[in-house]
Enzyme design. Sequence first.
Site, PDB file in Angstrom:
ATOM      1  N   ASP A 199       6.265  15.971   7.497  1.00 30.39           N
ATOM      2  CA  ASP A 199       6.352  15.299   6.190  1.00 30.39           C
ATOM      3  C   ASP A 199       4.993  15.336   5.495  1.00 30.39           C
ATOM      4  O   ASP A 199       4.550  14.325   4.943  1.00 30.39           O
ATOM      5  CB  ASP A 199       6.827  13.862   6.360  1.00 30.39           C
ATOM      6  CG  ASP A 199       7.250  13.225   5.036  1.00 30.39           C
ATOM      7  OD1 ASP A 199       7.552  13.987   4.096  1.00 30.39           O
ATOM      8  OD2 ASP A 199       7.271  11.987   4.940  1.00 30.39           O
TER       9      ASP A 199
ATOM     10  N   GLN B 130       9.317   6.088   6.030  1.00 23.68           N
ATOM     11  CA  GLN B 130      10.725   6.311   6.304  1.00 23.68           C
ATOM     12  C   GLN B 130      11.422   5.027   6.735  1.00 23.68           C
ATOM     13  O   GLN B 130      12.553   4.765   6.361  1.00 23.68           O
ATOM     14  CB  GLN B 130      10.863   7.376   7.402  1.00 23.68           C
ATOM     15  CG  GLN B 130      12.303   7.683   7.785  1.00 23.68           C
ATOM     16  CD  GLN B 130      12.382   8.568   9.008  1.00 23.68           C
ATOM     17  OE1 GLN B 130      11.378   8.814   9.654  1.00 23.68           O
ATOM     18  NE2 GLN B 130      13.568   9.033   9.320  1.00 23.68           N
ATOM     19  N   PHE B 131      10.744   4.209   7.534  1.00 26.15           N
ATOM     20  CA  PHE B 131      11.399   3.048   8.119  1.00 26.15           C
ATOM     21  C   PHE B 131      10.809   1.717   7.682  1.00 26.15           C
ATOM     22  O   PHE B 131      11.380   0.674   7.982  1.00 26.15           O
ATOM     23  CB  PHE B 131      11.330   3.129   9.649  1.00 26.15           C
ATOM     24  CG  PHE B 131      12.061   4.298  10.220  1.00 26.15           C
ATOM     25  CD1 PHE B 131      13.425   4.398  10.091  1.00 26.15           C
ATOM     26  CD2 PHE B 131      11.378   5.300  10.869  1.00 26.15           C
ATOM     27  CE1 PHE B 131      14.110   5.480  10.611  1.00 26.15           C
ATOM     28  CE2 PHE B 131      12.048   6.379  11.393  1.00 26.15           C
ATOM     29  CZ  PHE B 131      13.425   6.477  11.267  1.00 26.15           C
TER      30      PHE B 131
ATOM     31  N   LEU C 194       0.817  -1.212   0.000  1.00 29.10           N
ATOM     32  CA  LEU C 194       0.000   0.000   0.000  1.00 29.10           C
ATOM     33  C   LEU C 194       0.847   1.256   0.000  1.00 29.10           C
ATOM     34  O   LEU C 194       0.406   2.303  -0.456  1.00 29.10           O
ATOM     35  CB  LEU C 194      -0.931   0.005   1.222  1.00 29.10           C
ATOM     36  CG  LEU C 194      -1.913  -1.171   1.335  1.00 29.10           C
ATOM     37  CD1 LEU C 194      -2.770  -1.005   2.575  1.00 29.10           C
ATOM     38  CD2 LEU C 194      -2.774  -1.273   0.094  1.00 29.10           C
ATOM     39  N   GLY C 195       2.034   1.174   0.511  1.00 28.60           N
ATOM     40  CA  GLY C 195       2.895   2.349   0.565  1.00 28.60           C
ATOM     41  C   GLY C 195       4.175   2.016   1.311  1.00 28.60           C
ATOM     42  O   GLY C 195       4.361   0.916   1.829  1.00 28.60           O
ATOM     43  N   SER C 196       5.080   2.988   1.367  1.00 31.79           N
ATOM     44  CA  SER C 196       6.314   2.824   2.125  1.00 31.79           C
ATOM     45  C   SER C 196       6.659   4.139   2.774  1.00 31.79           C
ATOM     46  O   SER C 196       6.480   5.200   2.184  1.00 31.79           O
ATOM     47  CB  SER C 196       7.456   2.367   1.219  1.00 31.79           C
ATOM     48  OG  SER C 196       7.694   3.326   0.209  1.00 31.79           O
TER      49      SER C 196
ATOM     50  N   VAL D 274       4.284  -0.666   4.030  1.00 33.39           N
ATOM     51  CA  VAL D 274       2.907  -0.857   4.473  1.00 33.39           C
ATOM     52  C   VAL D 274       2.243  -1.888   3.562  1.00 33.39           C
ATOM     53  O   VAL D 274       2.199  -1.719   2.339  1.00 33.39           O
ATOM     54  CB  VAL D 274       2.120   0.467   4.439  1.00 33.39           C
ATOM     55  CG1 VAL D 274       0.702   0.259   4.967  1.00 33.39           C
ATOM     56  CG2 VAL D 274       2.832   1.530   5.260  1.00 33.39           C
TER      57      VAL D 274
END
Length: 643
Positions: A464, A351-352, A347-349, A355
């Site tokens: 962010d 900083q660490f 679904l996403g990424s 997802v």
Amino acid sequence: MLWGLVRQGLKCDGCGLDFHKRCAFQLPNDCSRARRQVSTSLSLFPPRRPRVHSLSNQAGGSLEEISMSKPSSRPPSWAEPPVWMGVGCGDKSRAQVPHTFHIHSYTKPTVCQYCHRLLKGLFRQGLQCSDCRFNCHRRCEPLVPRDCPGERRGVNGEGEQRSLEVLVSTSYSGPDISKRSFFLHFLSSCVLRPSTSPCFSSNIPLMRLVQSVHHTKRRAGGVLREGWLLHHTNTDTLRKRHYWILDRKSITLYQNELSTKYYKEIPLSEVLQVRGPAQLSTPLLPGDSAHSFEVVTASLVYCVVAGEDGPSWESAIRQGLMPFVTPQHFVFQDISSVYQIFTDEVLGSGQFGVVYRGTHRKSGRPVAIKVIDKTRFPTKQDRQLRNEVSILQNLSHPGVVLLEGMFETVEHVFVVMEKLHGDMLEMILSSEKGRLPERNTRFLVLQILEALRYLHFKHIAHCDLKPENVLLASADPFPQVKLCDFGFARIIGEKSFRRSVVGTPAYLAPEVISSSGYNRSLDMWSVGVITYVSLSGTFPFNEDEDIRQQITNAAFMYPRQTWASISLEAVSLINNLLQVSVRRRFSVGKALGHTWLQDFELWCDLREFEQRMGCRYLTHKGDEERWIRYAQERGLNFPSHLS
């Protein structure tokens, strides 16, 4: 990392390696080039000859991408003369570094250093290398040799005037000194003054940044196990024989090995438990102690007969239930017993971590699970890894994503959050014109500001903010907005400042770039950029000029072709948010009180939305009388169901 928005570094045309420009002058002569062609060229170029890297500017179509230059139309050939044998290449023992040209506006008469002719025009007369300050016409750029020394040379000061005088001397030689003086005086009178931005631009189109890969489909990890098995359930005693195929998402019972028709599909998200021989329940049928293992779901218990393959099937199903588990890491059972993680659906990424889509096993509720690999980061950053969780645990607002829970093992941290429909960037890019109307943008921006007001009241700066981190709860044109990804978030007091690098470059405030210290006001700058990209469909940056300079100088343009149909109130709010001076930049309260957001149509949209939601958090009841009076004075129809 090669940082920047565009033209972040250099790529060797031979071996394809990427370099900073500052590192190119220290490269060894070890370019591998095209190995396929070495054997055919040994007679021409002995291998003892140094193989110098041939570098080209790296420019791409996506922001923050590490390697973006396309391969050349034809591969480098050893049958051609090497680049270091060209004319004007300078030192033949080092890599040939191209100039990094940007469109430049000159404030004094300047001569092209390639053709030695005057750069004419009022502004943007030519190109200038950002490293060595080499000047040339745009038409001369392809002809300039790759000999950038990587250091600044005084070409715009005394040397530049000397070049101009040489040009005039060659044109007006002889005893007529007065004519030459007059021409010099005429050119000097044409010195440029700071001018307003032109009505045209080549702004960078809006796109998804690499930091936030969204809704990508990874190739499935493959079949974990397959074969013929017998089974029956606790409600159907008839034994059935099917060809079972287990993958990362489900167990599918096919009619045979080749058929695409299947009898049943058991999603792994519905599997609550796998019972081995030592955990088998009381036999469901007389003499039914021969089945190898049981697959337990909320509605059925599948009793499987696998014979000698029983242990391997049981182990494979457990592996599918726990995709991040190795057999010795049994502690992963904690999250796998509650949620199913689909590792092939990203679904996403952040900083660490990455997802993934997940599902609650008992309720079937979809969730988003961020998986943080602790082994990727040093121990001293362990506190920062938990930053997002610690902040989200103390937040409760309709405009902030809901944290459902957290699981931790030796190597991973699992952060479980509510799953929403999509994000604001997807909504912008998928719209008909590639940008949102003012009505929709106003509706989304006000919700962002309301969420920020809640965060700033708690002394939390998101740090962010970008359309990728503005999630939408539905596909409606006026959806609920929730902020996510608090990996960069900081707790900053009223008069406190931070200096650590945070955020995504395209949305960074000038004080973060210049490392002069920032406070919660950096979120307001990001809201200004979000508003700009939502209304225009482009970033406010010109790809032909230095991005950092555009941000620190707030030199943003509003191309007439796009902004002619947008209200001046919207431009006014953006200008007040994109202020270099933190003191002059709008706060959340001032932004919410701006005339662009004090709109009757917006208030009606918000009230209808609140009635659908069943809670009131975007409007105030005391404003109803004011808007009723406003509608009466202007003869507008005030919807009775909104009061």
